[in-house]
Design a protein around this motif. Sequence first.
Motif, PDB file in Angstrom:
ATOM      1  N   LYS A 268       0.825  -1.216   0.000  1.00  0.00           N
ATOM      2  CA  LYS A 268       0.000   0.000   0.000  1.00  0.00           C
ATOM      3  C   LYS A 268       0.856   1.261   0.000  1.00  0.00           C
ATOM      4  CE  LYS A 268      -4.032   0.332   0.743  1.00  0.00           C
ATOM      5  NZ  LYS A 268      -5.211   0.537  -0.138  1.00  0.00           N
ATOM      6  N   ARG A 269       2.171   1.108   0.006  1.00  0.00           N
ATOM      7  CA  ARG A 269       3.122   2.221  -0.005  1.00  0.00           C
ATOM      8  C   ARG A 269       2.904   3.150   1.186  1.00  0.00           C
ATOM      9  NH1 ARG A 269       6.343   0.043  -1.432  1.00  0.00           N
ATOM     10  NH2 ARG A 269       7.653   1.767  -2.127  1.00  0.00           N
ATOM     11  N   VAL A 270       2.686   2.572   2.362  1.00  0.00           N
ATOM     12  CA  VAL A 270       2.519   3.366   3.567  1.00  0.00           C
ATOM     13  C   VAL A 270       3.872   3.962   3.950  1.00  0.00           C
ATOM     14  CG1 VAL A 270       1.893   3.355   6.011  1.00  0.00           C
ATOM     15  CG2 VAL A 270       0.623   1.919   4.377  1.00  0.00           C
ATOM     16  N   PRO A 271       4.001   5.268   4.034  1.00  0.00           N
ATOM     17  CA  PRO A 271       5.296   5.872   4.363  1.00  0.00           C
ATOM     18  C   PRO A 271       5.696   5.588   5.813  1.00  0.00           C
ATOM     19  CG  PRO A 271       3.865   7.447   3.241  1.00  0.00           C
ATOM     20  CD  PRO A 271       3.011   6.292   3.645  1.00  0.00           C
ATOM     21  N   LEU A 272       6.959   5.237   5.994  1.00  0.00           N
ATOM     22  CA  LEU A 272       7.531   4.991   7.311  1.00  0.00           C
ATOM     23  C   LEU A 272       8.463   6.153   7.645  1.00  0.00           C
ATOM     24  CD1 LEU A 272       8.489   1.217   6.859  1.00  0.00           C
ATOM     25  CD2 LEU A 272       6.399   2.148   7.884  1.00  0.00           C
ATOM     26  N   GLU A 273       8.162   6.869   8.725  1.00  0.00           N
ATOM     27  CA  GLU A 273       8.978   8.004   9.141  1.00  0.00           C
ATOM     28  C   GLU A 273      10.070   7.487  10.092  1.00  0.00           C
ATOM     29  OE1 GLU A 273       4.908  10.739   9.221  1.00  0.00           O
ATOM     30  OE2 GLU A 273       6.097  10.476  11.046  1.00  0.00           O
ATOM     31  N   LEU A 274      11.091   6.889   9.521  1.00  0.00           N
ATOM     32  CA  LEU A 274      12.135   6.241  10.315  1.00  0.00           C
ATOM     33  C   LEU A 274      13.124   7.275  10.858  1.00  0.00           C
ATOM     34  CD1 LEU A 274      12.754   3.257   7.870  1.00  0.00           C
ATOM     35  CD2 LEU A 274      11.416   3.209   9.988  1.00  0.00           C
ATOM     36  N   CYS A 275      13.523   7.079  12.102  1.00  0.00           N
ATOM     37  CA  CYS A 275      14.425   8.018  12.789  1.00  0.00           C
ATOM     38  C   CYS A 275      15.554   7.203  13.426  1.00  0.00           C
ATOM     39  CB  CYS A 275      13.674   8.793  13.858  1.00  0.00           C
ATOM     40  SG  CYS A 275      12.168   9.612  13.268  1.00  0.00           S
ATOM     41  N   PRO A 276      16.605   6.871  12.675  1.00  0.00           N
ATOM     42  CA  PRO A 276      17.605   5.909  13.149  1.00  0.00           C
ATOM     43  C   PRO A 276      18.225   6.222  14.503  1.00  0.00           C
ATOM     44  CG  PRO A 276      17.859   6.270  10.804  1.00  0.00           C
ATOM     45  CD  PRO A 276      16.836   7.265  11.270  1.00  0.00           C
ATOM     46  N   THR A 277      18.757   7.427  14.697  1.00  0.00           N
ATOM     47  CA  THR A 277      19.433   7.712  15.967  1.00  0.00           C
ATOM     48  C   THR A 277      18.456   7.650  17.132  1.00  0.00           C
ATOM     49  OG1 THR A 277      21.097   9.093  14.876  1.00  0.00           O
ATOM     50  CG2 THR A 277      20.785   9.420  17.239  1.00  0.00           C
ATOM     51  N   SER A 278      17.288   8.224  16.972  1.00  0.00           N
ATOM     52  CA  SER A 278      16.274   8.178  18.015  1.00  0.00           C
ATOM     53  C   SER A 278      15.895   6.739  18.339  1.00  0.00           C
ATOM     54  CB  SER A 278      15.040   8.965  17.569  1.00  0.00           C
ATOM     55  OG  SER A 278      13.989   8.822  18.492  1.00  0.00           O
ATOM     56  N   ASN A 279      15.763   5.907  17.295  1.00  0.00           N
ATOM     57  CA  ASN A 279      15.411   4.508  17.519  1.00  0.00           C
ATOM     58  C   ASN A 279      16.464   3.775  18.329  1.00  0.00           C
ATOM     59  OD1 ASN A 279      14.027   4.181  14.164  1.00  0.00           O
ATOM     60  ND2 ASN A 279      13.067   4.932  16.030  1.00  0.00           N
ATOM     61  N   LEU A 280      17.726   4.116  18.118  1.00  0.00           N
ATOM     62  CA  LEU A 280      18.787   3.522  18.937  1.00  0.00           C
ATOM     63  C   LEU A 280      18.652   3.959  20.391  1.00  0.00           C
ATOM     64  CD1 LEU A 280      20.018   2.802  16.138  1.00  0.00           C
ATOM     65  CD2 LEU A 280      22.242   3.443  17.078  1.00  0.00           C
ATOM     66  N   GLN A 281      18.313   5.210  20.606  1.00  0.00           N
ATOM     67  CA  GLN A 281      18.204   5.728  21.964  1.00  0.00           C
ATOM     68  C   GLN A 281      17.055   5.099  22.736  1.00  0.00           C
ATOM     69  OE1 GLN A 281      18.194   9.990  20.775  1.00  0.00           O
ATOM     70  NE2 GLN A 281      19.835  10.219  22.278  1.00  0.00           N
ATOM     71  N   THR A 282      15.965   4.816  22.040  1.00  0.00           N
ATOM     72  CA  THR A 282      14.797   4.266  22.726  1.00  0.00           C
ATOM     73  C   THR A 282      14.754   2.746  22.687  1.00  0.00           C
ATOM     74  OG1 THR A 282      13.455   4.534  20.718  1.00  0.00           O
ATOM     75  CG2 THR A 282      13.420   6.332  22.312  1.00  0.00           C
TER      76      THR A 282
END
Length: 384
Positions: A268-282
Amino acid sequence: MTETTNQTRGRTPGADQIRRAPKVLLHDHLDGGLRPATVVELAREQGYEDLPETEPAALGRWFREAADSGSLERYLETFAHTCAVMQTREALFRVAAECAEDLAADGVVYAEVRYAPEQHLTGGLGLEEVVEAVNEGFREGERRARENGHRIRVGALLTAMRHAARSLEIAELANRYRDLGVVGFDIAGAEAGFPPTRHLDAFEYLKRENNHFTIHAGEAFGLPSIWQALQWCGADRLGHGVRIIDDIQVAGDGTAKLGRLAAYVRDKRVPLELCPTSNLQTGAAESYREHPIGVLRELGFRATVNTDNRLMSGTSMSTEFERLVEAFGYTLDDMQWFTVNAMKSAFIPFDERLAMINDVIKPGYAELKSEWLFRETGGGAAQG
């Protein structure tokens, strides 16, 4: 494929090229991107005495260290200090203007910056006054950026806090200002215990009004929050969505099997708002090299690269791409792919998105590739 692309593919860009490359940012929090010096100055002006550090460099380090806990809840606690100094019209105007300036200086040509108006009312402002101050600040920041030779357009996303009960009110506010600088709606805050389905009336209202919204989902809570955001709420985009990787099985030979939710998100081409550094922190990923963005890029998901909170993560769009280039060997072609994905997914009209892609983004990357080819060949191939 053009000659330039053939000859530059496989060569990773340096820091200067990454900084100059046109970039698009969909997930950035206004109260998470203040300059440390601004926090210190605003605290002094407003008599706020609870800052853990009063020297800008030390305060910047404190924010990053406090956010490096591996816990989303602890990460969110750091915002008490930034929100505390964003309670006047002047402060909101200044922070918004500096946000636009800083993003433009980093090569961002389009940004959607989100904030929760309900968190800026303790100084006596009303919701409309908050929105108008921020919008005016963004316009001022765009103007200053132009004076410095940078081009940027900033749209606001109005956020409702998922633990509160004002989401319909904020959704109505977003709709009133949709042609005056606000481009959409969002909900944010701790996911566990506060599912997006608590705010169905807001989402139903936005759908009736043909308005856009994204939902923080799949950051800490996992697949159920993604499913609810899409199937119950009808989100246009997923804020983070990184935990969609839990529905993908990658075999030792690199082949992947997608579960039905992952397949739906991709197809469905759902956009993913990926945040690499933040994801590592959390705690959503262990390292940049292990971040799901690598698999999601390979499998053709509508993946985008974002900063989330530049202050807490000590990051910028250029820094995010530098880390990904180092981890995955990404090239300018990969950067352009992520950037076009983001621009396609923006909440502005289609013709305006297309103009940004064709008139700004693609020419910007073509120029960088031509510069590179010219240097590598001594000018011969570029001329011939």
